[in-house]
Design a protein around this motif. Structure first.
Motif, PDB file in Angstrom:
ATOM      1  N   ASN A   1       0.941  -1.046  -0.320  1.00  0.00           N
ATOM      2  CA  ASN A   1      -0.189  -0.215   0.182  1.00  0.00           C
ATOM      3  C   ASN A   1       0.822   1.235  -0.095  1.00  0.00           C
ATOM      4  OD1 ASN A   1      -2.888   1.481   0.586  1.00  0.00           O
ATOM      5  ND2 ASN A   1      -1.318   2.024   2.465  1.00  0.00           N
ATOM      6  N   GLY A   2       1.582   0.904   1.093  1.00  0.00           N
ATOM      7  CA  GLY A   2       2.720   2.225   0.602  1.00  0.00           C
ATOM      8  C   GLY A   2       3.337   2.473  -0.452  1.00  0.00           C
ATOM      9  N   MET A   3       4.098   1.439  -1.449  1.00  0.00           N
ATOM     10  CA  MET A   3       4.733   1.050  -2.574  1.00  0.00           C
ATOM     11  C   MET A   3       3.717   1.802  -3.707  1.00  0.00           C
ATOM     12  SD  MET A   3       7.068  -1.221  -4.083  1.00  0.00           S
ATOM     13  CE  MET A   3       7.548  -1.023  -5.594  1.00  0.00           C
ATOM     14  N   VAL A   4       2.268   1.278  -3.695  1.00  0.00           N
ATOM     15  CA  VAL A   4       1.372   2.308  -4.630  1.00  0.00           C
ATOM     16  C   VAL A   4       1.137   4.152  -4.459  1.00  0.00           C
ATOM     17  CG1 VAL A   4      -1.143   2.417  -4.810  1.00  0.00           C
ATOM     18  CG2 VAL A   4       0.188  -0.213  -4.720  1.00  0.00           C
ATOM     19  N   MET A   5       0.682   4.201  -3.326  1.00  0.00           N
ATOM     20  CA  MET A   5       0.739   5.989  -2.679  1.00  0.00           C
ATOM     21  C   MET A   5       2.036   6.474  -3.046  1.00  0.00           C
ATOM     22  SD  MET A   5      -1.941   5.792  -1.584  1.00  0.00           S
ATOM     23  CE  MET A   5      -2.337   7.554  -0.457  1.00  0.00           C
ATOM     24  N   LYS A   6       2.976   6.019  -2.998  1.00  0.00           N
ATOM     25  CA  LYS A   6       4.723   6.223  -3.345  1.00  0.00           C
ATOM     26  C   LYS A   6       4.221   6.672  -5.275  1.00  0.00           C
ATOM     27  CE  LYS A   6       7.006   5.572   0.521  1.00  0.00           C
ATOM     28  NZ  LYS A   6       8.008   4.791   0.771  1.00  0.00           N
ATOM     29  N   LEU A   7       4.193   5.805  -5.887  1.00  0.00           N
ATOM     30  CA  LEU A   7       3.809   5.895  -7.429  1.00  0.00           C
ATOM     31  C   LEU A   7       2.757   6.316  -7.398  1.00  0.00           C
ATOM     32  CD1 LEU A   7       4.665   4.417  -9.891  1.00  0.00           C
ATOM     33  CD2 LEU A   7       2.306   2.573  -9.459  1.00  0.00           C
ATOM     34  N   SER A   8       1.019   6.767  -7.432  1.00  0.00           N
ATOM     35  CA  SER A   8       0.740   7.457  -7.127  1.00  0.00           C
ATOM     36  C   SER A   8       0.867   9.086  -6.993  1.00  0.00           C
ATOM     37  CB  SER A   8      -0.661   7.518  -6.500  1.00  0.00           C
ATOM     38  OG  SER A   8      -1.649   8.292  -6.425  1.00  0.00           O
ATOM     39  N   ARG A   9       1.613   9.221  -5.958  1.00  0.00           N
ATOM     40  CA  ARG A   9       1.775  10.434  -6.021  1.00  0.00           C
ATOM     41  C   ARG A   9       3.032  11.257  -6.470  1.00  0.00           C
ATOM     42  NH1 ARG A   9       4.489  11.020   0.038  1.00  0.00           N
ATOM     43  NH2 ARG A   9       5.274  13.047  -0.843  1.00  0.00           N
ATOM     44  N   PHE A  10       4.411   9.868  -7.135  1.00  0.00           N
ATOM     45  CA  PHE A  10       5.291  10.580  -8.330  1.00  0.00           C
ATOM     46  C   PHE A  10       4.621  10.899  -9.426  1.00  0.00           C
ATOM     47  CE2 PHE A  10       8.051   8.899 -11.740  1.00  0.00           C
ATOM     48  CZ  PHE A  10       8.850  10.445 -11.904  1.00  0.00           C
ATOM     49  N   LEU A  11       3.513   9.783  -9.993  1.00  0.00           N
ATOM     50  CA  LEU A  11       3.374  10.259 -11.417  1.00  0.00           C
ATOM     51  C   LEU A  11       1.889  11.115 -11.486  1.00  0.00           C
ATOM     52  CD1 LEU A  11       1.762   6.038 -12.422  1.00  0.00           C
ATOM     53  CD2 LEU A  11       3.650   8.018 -13.271  1.00  0.00           C
ATOM     54  N   ARG A  12       1.354  11.618 -10.361  1.00  0.00           N
ATOM     55  CA  ARG A  12       0.988  12.541 -10.200  1.00  0.00           C
ATOM     56  C   ARG A  12       1.670  13.735 -10.130  1.00  0.00           C
ATOM     57  NH1 ARG A  12      -4.114  14.445  -8.795  1.00  0.00           N
ATOM     58  NH2 ARG A  12      -4.697  12.238  -7.606  1.00  0.00           N
ATOM     59  N   TYR A  13       2.951  14.193  -9.483  1.00  0.00           N
ATOM     60  CA  TYR A  13       2.788  15.086  -9.312  1.00  0.00           C
ATOM     61  C   TYR A  13       3.815  15.560 -11.447  1.00  0.00           C
ATOM     62  CZ  TYR A  13       8.057  17.894  -9.222  1.00  0.00           C
ATOM     63  OH  TYR A  13       8.312  18.443  -8.897  1.00  0.00           O
ATOM     64  N   SER A  14       4.321  13.893 -11.537  1.00  0.00           N
ATOM     65  CA  SER A  14       5.036  14.233 -12.875  1.00  0.00           C
ATOM     66  C   SER A  14       4.568  15.019 -14.356  1.00  0.00           C
ATOM     67  CB  SER A  14       6.010  12.509 -13.580  1.00  0.00           C
ATOM     68  OG  SER A  14       4.736  11.993 -13.615  1.00  0.00           O
ATOM     69  N   LEU A  15       2.931  14.383 -14.190  1.00  0.00           N
ATOM     70  CA  LEU A  15       1.583  14.739 -14.226  1.00  0.00           C
ATOM     71  C   LEU A  15       0.810  16.228 -14.447  1.00  0.00           C
ATOM     72  CD1 LEU A  15       0.278  11.614 -14.890  1.00  0.00           C
ATOM     73  CD2 LEU A  15       1.217  12.380 -16.333  1.00  0.00           C
ATOM     74  N   ASP A  16       1.491  16.578 -13.369  1.00  0.00           N
ATOM     75  CA  ASP A  16       1.024  17.344 -12.810  1.00  0.00           C
ATOM     76  C   ASP A  16       1.983  19.452 -13.106  1.00  0.00           C
ATOM     77  OD1 ASP A  16      -1.726  17.058 -12.291  1.00  0.00           O
ATOM     78  OD2 ASP A  16      -1.067  16.906  -9.795  1.00  0.00           O
ATOM     79  N   ASN A  17       3.005  19.145 -12.743  1.00  0.00           N
ATOM     80  CA  ASN A  17       3.812  20.016 -13.828  1.00  0.00           C
ATOM     81  C   ASN A  17       4.775  20.895 -14.626  1.00  0.00           C
ATOM     82  OD1 ASN A  17       5.345  21.013 -10.570  1.00  0.00           O
ATOM     83  ND2 ASN A  17       4.786  18.535 -10.345  1.00  0.00           N
TER      84      ASN A  17
END
Length: 365
Positions: free
Chosen positions: A202-218
């Motif tokens: 679950n922690g890994m999924v959350m980190k992956l989600s945060r990273f992908l969101r960051y990469s797409l939002d910027n």
């Protein structure tokens, strides 16, 4: 009254036309009056006569403008004939209107002229020639300004097209996420779930989600601080640390002066990903990656170094098979900074690859 910026005035062509009309004919009237003063004393109420004939000229040039706009798409010969013919007719009509008005307002001037034995026809012909020249000058200015504005519009469209193409290319380069990273991360999450390590999964999924969101939002066209870039890089590395465990060793050295310096977003992630792919994953004992940022001589220096097998750098250019991350990063830097950047590859002692980037230093303030 607040002055309107010049760019907005140029963009509003209707407003610009009337400003130039008023300014041009006012300048002509003032110059004509000064010329009369040089030759002698003007008649009474001459300052009332001049604005009237200037207004006549404005009305006649409106007809010229309509003719020129009507023949704008015609061939060159037709347009040249329209310019010369319309300017001649406009000059003759204008001088005729001026003469009728002048001798009706000042009949005594006509008597004086006849007493001196003046030739009225020759006088009218001379004035007509001067009137035609005024209309020809007006036509030349009209076409000159119009072609200038059209060239500026064309230039703006060209620059906008280049800007849009560069932005699209930058986004394409930035959004080329390595599918192997996603594939390996999802495989690692699947393995954790099978091992019933749901908390870590679950922690890994959350980190992956945060990273992908960051990469797409910027926005790749915007810049962020080095501190923000390092934080996003740590999101990515947190995921990789779950995969590699103790086989992956990380070192960060970010100087205080570099923390607030600006840089393109997600510039370092492809380079670190390249090091993990070629220096860590292929080694039984893993490897280490060092990331540093300093400010030197007005430049921001970014360094990513690993202790993997390195690359053959003898040819002095980017080796084939060195990873899409290196090529994409170099292309992004070229697109953003042109010749004001440097992207260097060198060997890490005793083995490995060091990537050094120099870009102009700037701050948000």
């Amino acid at each position: 009254m607040v002055a309107m910026p010049l760019d907005r005035v140029i963009e509003d062509k209707q407003r610009l036309f009337w400003l130039l009309q008023l300014g041009g004919w006012s300048s002509w009237a003032a110059t004509f009056y000064l010329g009369i003063l040089v030759w002698g004393e003007p008649p009474d109420n001459y300052l009332l006569y001049l604005p009237i004939i200037a207004a006549m000229g404005m009305v006649i040039t409106l007809a010229l403008r309509w003719i020129y706009r009507s023949t704008w798409e015609r061939n060159l010969g037709t347009r040249a004939f329209a310019i010369l013919g319309a300017s001649y007719c406009a000059g003759v009509v204008w001088v005729l209107c001026r003469s009728v008005l002048f001798y009706n307002l000042y009949p005594q001037e006509l008597d004086k002229f006849e007493q001196r034995g003046g030739d009225g026809l020759a006088m009218y012909f001379s004035n007509s020639i001067s009137g035609v020249w005024v209309m020809l000058v007006w036509s030349a200015l009209y076409f000159g300004i119009k072609y200038y504005l059209l060239s500026q519009e064309e230039k703006q469209r060209y620059l906008k097209a280049i800007s849009m193409a560069q932005e699209a290319q930058l986004k394409m380069l930035r959004y080329q996420l390595n599918p192997h990273f996603l594939f390996n991360t999802l495989n690692a999450i699947s393995t954790l779930i099978l091992d019933k390590d749901t908390e870590l999964a679950n922690g890994m999924v959350m980190k992956l989600s945060r990273f992908l969101r960051y990469s797409l939002d910027n926005d790749p066209m915007q810049q962020i601080s080095v501190a923000e870039e390092v934080e996003s890089l740590k999101l990515y590395l947190d995921i990789e640390e779950v995969r590699f465990g103790e086989r992956l060793t990380l070192h960060f050295a970010i100087s205080e002066a570099a923390e607030k310096a600006l840089m393109p977003s997600l510039l370092l992630q492809p380079l670190v990903e390249n090091s993990i792919k070629y220096a860590v994953s292929r080694s039984i004992n893993g490897g280490s990656i060092a990331v540093s940022a300093t400010v030197e001589d007005g430049c921001l220096q970014l360094v990513v170094a690993d202790d993997g097998p390195g690359l053959d750098l003898r040819q002095g250019r980017l080796p084939k098979g060195g990873g899409v991350g290196l090529a994409n990063t170099r292309e992004r830097l070229t697109q953003i900074y042109g010749d004001k950047q440097s992207f260097r590859l060198s060997s890490t002692e005793p083995h490995g690859l060091t990537i050094t980037i120099f870009i102009p230093v700037s701050y948000a303030d």
